[in-house]
Design an enzyme around this catalytic site. Structure first.
Site: not given
Ligand code: RIB
Ligand code: CA
Length: 318
Positions: A12, A243
């Site tokens: 995303d 992340h």
């Molecule tokens: O909580 C972090 C996640 O949420 C990551 O994948 C960031 O890109 C959002 O999608």
């Molecule tokens: Ca993400």
């Protein structure tokens, strides 16, 4: 050298998604077979535009992009998080549209076709809400037993969420889908907040990206300030949590991680616990809800500096 590991990234994009995609593209140990797109940081429309544009910017429009679901399985999509990733999902810095369109098949259809054509060879790397993966599992009930692994960024087993005390953003966006995916019949590795909030890039690290001088790094340098500002304001951080890239790092250097393995369920209730990923640590005597589920490898620790240096090295290869 063994042949590259084939992966499909479900994404995303998203600032950290962009970093993870470029990181994977610059890693010869991996072959990015396709990108599939989902809502989350942005709408699926914007995620698809950004995924195509990121590949074009990287000179990799040969990699197919399949558009995914526009809404969660049963919940309502809560909308883009412009305050985190920008209104365009790319830090409000914009990204030129790709001349290459998405493929005609849906994300779920591409996942099923690709996995079933190469049993045991494909690793799914979801770094957004898990809707497409759940839809693919419904479309092809044998999907799990034909997957090599699912390595996902999402969840929070032993720490608070980042949307609220219970929920991490990717699970929060579609808890019902996540609960289906954590029951898949294949090895599952969860790079949740338990580990991703321990992998941090400082603003000094990020300044190195700006100095790299290749087109991918130059784009990241343009989109990162918005994401850095979010972390400064909401987490008091001098940098960012890593992340999505941490899922890629696990594929490249699993020995740099620690973990525990437990079956996982997701709270799909409508109360304040909704979207919490709950590990069965064999506590209590009424664990029927977790029965029959394979243990998920829940990453709990990592050599942060090693992973940051590994990612920066790969991003510097352009
Ligand atoms: O909580 C972090 C996640 O949420 C990551 O994948 C960031 O890109 C959002 O999608
Ligand atoms: Ca993400």
């Amino acid at each position: 050298m063994t042949s590259p590991r084939k992966i499909i990234i479900d994404t995303d994009p998203g600032v950290d998604d962009a970093m993870a995609i470029f990181y994977a593209l610059s890693s010869p140990e991996l072959e990015v077979v396709a990108l599939t797109t989902i809502f989350g940081n942005a709408t699926t429309e914007t995620s698809t535009h950004n995924a195509l544009a990121l590949l074009a910017l990287a000179g990799r429009s040969d990699i197919p992009v399949a558009r995914g679901a526009d809404v969660p399985l049963v919940a309502t999509y809560k909308g883009p998080v412009a305050f985190v990733h920008g209104a365009d999902g790319q830090g409000n810095a914009g990204i030129p549209a790709s001349p290459t369109p998405a493929v005609a098949e849906s994300a779920a259809e591409l996942i099923v076709r690709t996995v079933m054509a190469a049993p045991g060879e494909i690793t799914l790397v979801p770094v957004g809400p898990l809707t497409n993966i759940a839809l693919a599992m419904r479309l092809e009930p044998r999907l799990g037993e034909n997957l090599r692994e699912i390595v996902l960024m999402g969840g929070n087993a032993f720490c608070p969420g980042n949307v609220n005390p219970s929920a991490e953003a990717n699970i929060h966006n579609d808890p019902e889908a996540a609960d289906i995916v954590f029951g898949a019949a294949c090895p599952i590795t969860m790079a949740g907040l338990d580990v991703t909030q321990k992998v941090q890039m400082t603003t000094s690290d990020l300044a190195r990206i700006a100095a790299m001088g290749n087109p991918r790094a130059a784009h990241l340098a343009r989109i990162l300030p918005c994401y850095v500002e979010f972390h400064s304001r909401y987490d008091g951080l001098d940098g960012i949590f890593v992340h999505d890239s941490t899922a890629i790092s696990y594929l490249l250097a699993p020995e740099a991680f620690t973990w525990s393995e437990h079956p996982v369920r997701v709270d799909c209730g409508q109360s304040f616990g909704r979207a919490k990923t709950i590990a069965d640590e064999a506590v209590g005597n009424d664990n029927a809800a977790w029965a029959g589920r394979t243990a998920v490898r829940i990453l709990t620790g990592a050599d942060s500096r090693r992973l940051v240096e590994l990612e920066l090295d790969r991003l510097d290869r352009g």
